[in-house]
Design an enzyme around this catalytic site. Structure first.
Site, mmCIF file in Angstrom:
data_model
loop_
_atom_site.group_PDB
_atom_site.id
_atom_site.type_symbol
_atom_site.label_atom_id
_atom_site.label_comp_id
_atom_site.label_asym_id
_atom_site.label_seq_id
_atom_site.Cartn_x
_atom_site.Cartn_y
_atom_site.Cartn_z
ATOM 1 N N GLY A 62 52.207 113.069 61.522
ATOM 2 C CA GLY A 62 51.514 113.166 62.804
ATOM 3 C C GLY A 62 50.482 112.071 62.954
ATOM 4 O O GLY A 62 50.108 111.410 61.977
ATOM 5 N N CYS A 114 53.605 112.930 54.853
ATOM 6 C CA CYS A 114 52.546 112.127 55.478
ATOM 7 C C CYS A 114 51.390 113.034 55.924
ATOM 8 O O CYS A 114 50.686 113.583 55.088
ATOM 9 C CB CYS A 114 53.121 111.309 56.636
ATOM 10 S SG CYS A 114 52.065 109.921 57.109
ATOM 11 N N TYR A 115 51.174 113.238 57.235
ATOM 12 C CA TYR A 115 50.101 114.127 57.664
ATOM 13 C C TYR A 115 50.291 115.512 57.067
ATOM 14 O O TYR A 115 49.321 116.189 56.688
ATOM 15 C CB TYR A 115 50.052 114.218 59.191
ATOM 16 C CG TYR A 115 48.912 115.069 59.700
ATOM 17 C CD1 TYR A 115 47.682 114.497 60.012
ATOM 18 C CD2 TYR A 115 49.048 116.447 59.849
ATOM 19 C CE1 TYR A 115 46.617 115.274 60.438
ATOM 20 C CE2 TYR A 115 48.006 117.238 60.277
ATOM 21 C CZ TYR A 115 46.787 116.651 60.573
ATOM 22 O OH TYR A 115 45.734 117.426 61.002
ATOM 23 N N HIS A 159 57.833 108.588 54.419
ATOM 24 C CA HIS A 159 58.772 109.315 55.279
ATOM 25 C C HIS A 159 60.175 109.272 54.677
ATOM 26 O O HIS A 159 60.868 108.258 54.763
ATOM 27 C CB HIS A 159 58.788 108.705 56.685
ATOM 28 C CG HIS A 159 57.550 108.988 57.468
ATOM 29 N ND1 HIS A 159 57.380 110.133 58.220
ATOM 30 C CD2 HIS A 159 56.393 108.278 57.600
ATOM 31 C CE1 HIS A 159 56.185 110.122 58.791
ATOM 32 N NE2 HIS A 159 55.569 109.001 58.423
ATOM 33 N N GLU A 179 62.702 110.892 55.810
ATOM 34 C CA GLU A 179 63.697 111.166 56.844
ATOM 35 C C GLU A 179 64.269 109.916 57.492
ATOM 36 O O GLU A 179 65.335 109.971 58.125
ATOM 37 C CB GLU A 179 63.109 112.093 57.918
ATOM 38 C CG GLU A 179 61.976 111.493 58.756
ATOM 39 C CD GLU A 179 60.597 111.694 58.163
ATOM 40 O OE1 GLU A 179 59.631 111.771 58.934
ATOM 41 O OE2 GLU A 179 60.478 111.771 56.916
ATOM 42 N N GLY A 223 79.483 115.195 84.351
ATOM 43 C CA GLY A 223 80.451 114.170 83.984
ATOM 44 C C GLY A 223 80.301 113.722 82.550
ATOM 45 O O GLY A 223 81.121 112.957 82.047
ATOM 46 N N VAL A 277 79.444 114.538 78.228
ATOM 47 C CA VAL A 277 79.981 115.393 77.180
ATOM 48 C C VAL A 277 79.230 116.725 77.102
ATOM 49 O O VAL A 277 79.841 117.788 76.952
ATOM 50 C CB VAL A 277 79.911 114.670 75.814
ATOM 51 C CG1 VAL A 277 80.356 115.596 74.694
ATOM 52 C CG2 VAL A 277 80.759 113.414 75.836
ATOM 53 N N ASP A 278 77.911 116.687 77.215
ATOM 54 C CA ASP A 278 77.098 117.885 76.987
ATOM 55 C C ASP A 278 77.460 119.018 77.949
ATOM 56 O O ASP A 278 77.708 120.152 77.528
ATOM 57 C CB ASP A 278 75.610 117.553 77.120
ATOM 58 C CG ASP A 278 75.195 116.397 76.233
ATOM 59 O OD1 ASP A 278 75.878 116.177 75.210
ATOM 60 O OD2 ASP A 278 74.214 115.707 76.558
ATOM 61 N N SER A 279 77.463 118.727 79.241
ATOM 62 C CA SER A 279 77.748 119.785 80.206
ATOM 63 C C SER A 279 79.196 120.245 80.103
ATOM 64 O O SER A 279 79.495 121.428 80.324
ATOM 65 C CB SER A 279 77.437 119.312 81.633
ATOM 66 O OG SER A 279 78.220 118.184 81.985
ATOM 67 N N LYS A 325 73.135 115.634 69.480
ATOM 68 C CA LYS A 325 74.289 115.058 70.180
ATOM 69 C C LYS A 325 75.549 115.049 69.320
ATOM 70 O O LYS A 325 76.628 115.442 69.794
ATOM 71 C CB LYS A 325 73.958 113.622 70.602
ATOM 72 C CG LYS A 325 74.999 112.995 71.522
ATOM 73 C CD LYS A 325 74.893 113.587 72.906
ATOM 74 C CE LYS A 325 75.744 112.855 73.906
ATOM 75 N NZ LYS A 325 75.486 113.310 75.276
#
Length: 516
Positions: free
Chosen positions: A55, A82-83, A172, A174, A227, A229-231, A372
């Site tokens: 953070g 970190c934080y 970090h 990640e 239109g 992918v998600d929906s 995603k």
């Protein structure tokens, strides 16, 4: 959900989502929760372990965020990053000070002691590259801790209390810039916390279907198709759960790619036989966007009009109590700052904060927990065609944010053709699946050129193609310049109104939300 879980407490790091991505990659379910809501989430989730994120604050400053003390009293493993490391140290009796030598970017850590965190990854006495981002440091360790790793400017780069299973990293793990970081996180999640890797897309699909049925009951749902992918995945998932109780509403706002509307209608009406309402609303949207150049005003205008259309269609359908949309986990996290307040600049085209009260409808967001790439896996699990599931991301506001400045029909027509040429050549070269996202942008400038024996004064088209694994960070795709030259020649020859093409080679660093 009966899976083992990891709770990630967010203190506002720009890369907190990457922690969740690494945990999910191990088949372990996790959630990110702002620190103010962490105690309630901890009680509800009953996680096998807790990760405290980085953070921007300084622990030694008055009023800086803290982790709920409940977490340290519960006897579960805790990893502070970190934080997160510094607030853990301070809360457990250590001392954190500012004003010491800062450390940002690449650094070298020497492993000093054996650690369960290092299992089959790091060996004491060896040096390893990491990514640092800190201006403060621990100057006194809490009781029970020992140093497990040091760097030139961080004498407490890795600390641990293996009896209580508390670990702290100044760097970090990640980010991809820490080569062994994912393995360190794997050791914490699987070995130290003992979480089973039993979270899969098949399990998610089955659980999501039950959740949808429980939420909707016998009610009717309208799903907004964009239109993308998600929906599409959300619609197919909901249809599998409630069948004919679902009606999809596809709003053709005039800001879609070339031939996009026909593809969506064909997929849902012919391949899935899902009830579909096709609303041709180009005039409504383009009239409302006329003269608008501010990108945020564009987004909010489009979002408002979407709501208006869905509200009107719900009245026509009759009895629709729910509105479904393809909200993803990044949409949720990015729309709320770590202090819990709504963001005014990010994801403003999503209704993640809820719908207007006048609609009297409830949101159904079955993908709200997914990233995603996880949505793509779910799409494959549901049997969606690979050509559709593997498509590049397409923003909800469509081409509106790829036309900087005022939107006109002329610009949209030029952009559609240029974008189609670019994507066609990428597919022809066999590069489409190597690229996370590629698109064209029509820039708000015109330049003088010479074509044949005459001068031109036409638009400049910018091309963008990036590689990414999760959409959080991205780098430009290193096309051979002969390829770019060929694409540019085709666009200039085939798209009237363009006399110059440029390729964007900027990267998307960690924490930058969007690049459209």
């Amino acid at each position: 959900m009966t899976h083992d879980k990891i709770l990630i407490v967010d203190f506002g790091s720009q890369v907190t989502q990457l922690i969740a991505r690494r945990v999910r990659e191990e088949g372990v379910y996790c959630e990110i929760v702002p620190f103010q809501k962490a105690e309630a989430a901890f009680d509800q989730m009953k996680p096998r372990g807790v990760i405290l994120s980085g953070g921007p604050e300084s622990v030694h400053e008055e009023g800086s965020p803290r982790a709920p003390q409940t977490i340290f009293e519960a006897g579960v493993p805790v990893l502070g990053i970190c934080y997160g490391q510094m607030t853990m140290a301070a809360q457990l009796g250590g001392t954190v000070e500012g004003g010491h030598h800062r450390e940002f970017g690449r650094a070298d850590v020497e492993a000093k002691a054996p650690s369960q965190l290092f299992y089959e990854v790091w060996r004491p006495g060896e040096h390893y590259p990491v990514w640092m981002s800190h201006g403060d440091r621990i100057t006194k360790m809490p009781p029970g801790f020992q140093v497990a790793g040091v760097s030139p400017n961080a004498p407490f780069a890795v600390i641990q209390d293996e009896t209580r299973k508390y670990y702290g990293l100044m760097f970090h793990p990640e980010v991809v810039h820490t080569p062994h970081g994912a393995a360190l996180l794997r050791n914490f999640v699987r070995k130290i916390s003992g979480a089973r890797g039993d979270w899969s897309m098949r399990a998610f699909k089955d659980e999501a279907i039950e959740k949808i049925r429980a939420q909707v009951g016998k009610g009717r749902v309208i799903c907004g198709l964009s239109g993308g992918v998600d929906s599409a995945v959300a619609a197919v998932l909901i249809h599998e759960a409630i069948g004919e109780q679902l009606t999809c509403v596809f709003v053709d706002h005039g800001l879609l790619r070339l031939g996009e509307a026909q593809k969506v209608v064909h997929l849902f009406r012919d391949s899935y036989n899902i009830p579909l309402v096709h609303v041709e609303a180009e005039k409504m949207f383009l009239d409302a966007l006329e003269g608008v150049s501010d990108p945020e005003v564009k987004r909010k205008t489009i979002g408002r009009l979407f709501i208006d259309v869905f509200e009107a269609e719900a009245k026509k359908i009759g009895g629709a109590e729910f509105l479904a949309q393809g909200t993803l986990y990044p949409d949720v996290i990015e729309s709320v700052s770590f202090t819990g307040g709504p963001s005014v600049t990010i994801k403003s085209h999503h209704n993640v904060g809820g719908l207007p009260e006048r609609m009297n409808m409830k949101l159904v967001e079955p993908l709200r927990e997914l990233f995603k790439d996880e949505v793509r896996k779910l799409g494959r699990e549901l049997g969606l065609p690979e050509a559709f599931v593997g498509r590049h991301p397409f923003p909800g506001p469509g081409l509106a944010i790829r036309v900087p400045g005022e939107i006109t029909r002329e610009k949209l027509d030029i952009l559609r053709l240029a974008d189609d040429v670019f994507i066609e050549e990428i597919r022809r070269a066999g590069l489409y699946d190597d690229i996370w996202q590629a698109f064209a942008v029509i820039l708000p400038v015109k330049t003088v050129g010479v074509m044949g024996d005459g001068r031109t004064y036409d638009f400049v088209v910018g091309l963008r193609a990036v590689t990414s694994t999760d959409g959080m960070t991205a780098d430009f795709y290193p096309f051979d310049m002969a390829f770019i030259g060929h694409v540019a020649t085709r666009i200039i020859n085939e798209v009237k109104g363009v006399n110059r093409v440029v390729y964007d080679v900027t990267s998307k660093p960690p924490g930058t939300i969007e690049w459209e």
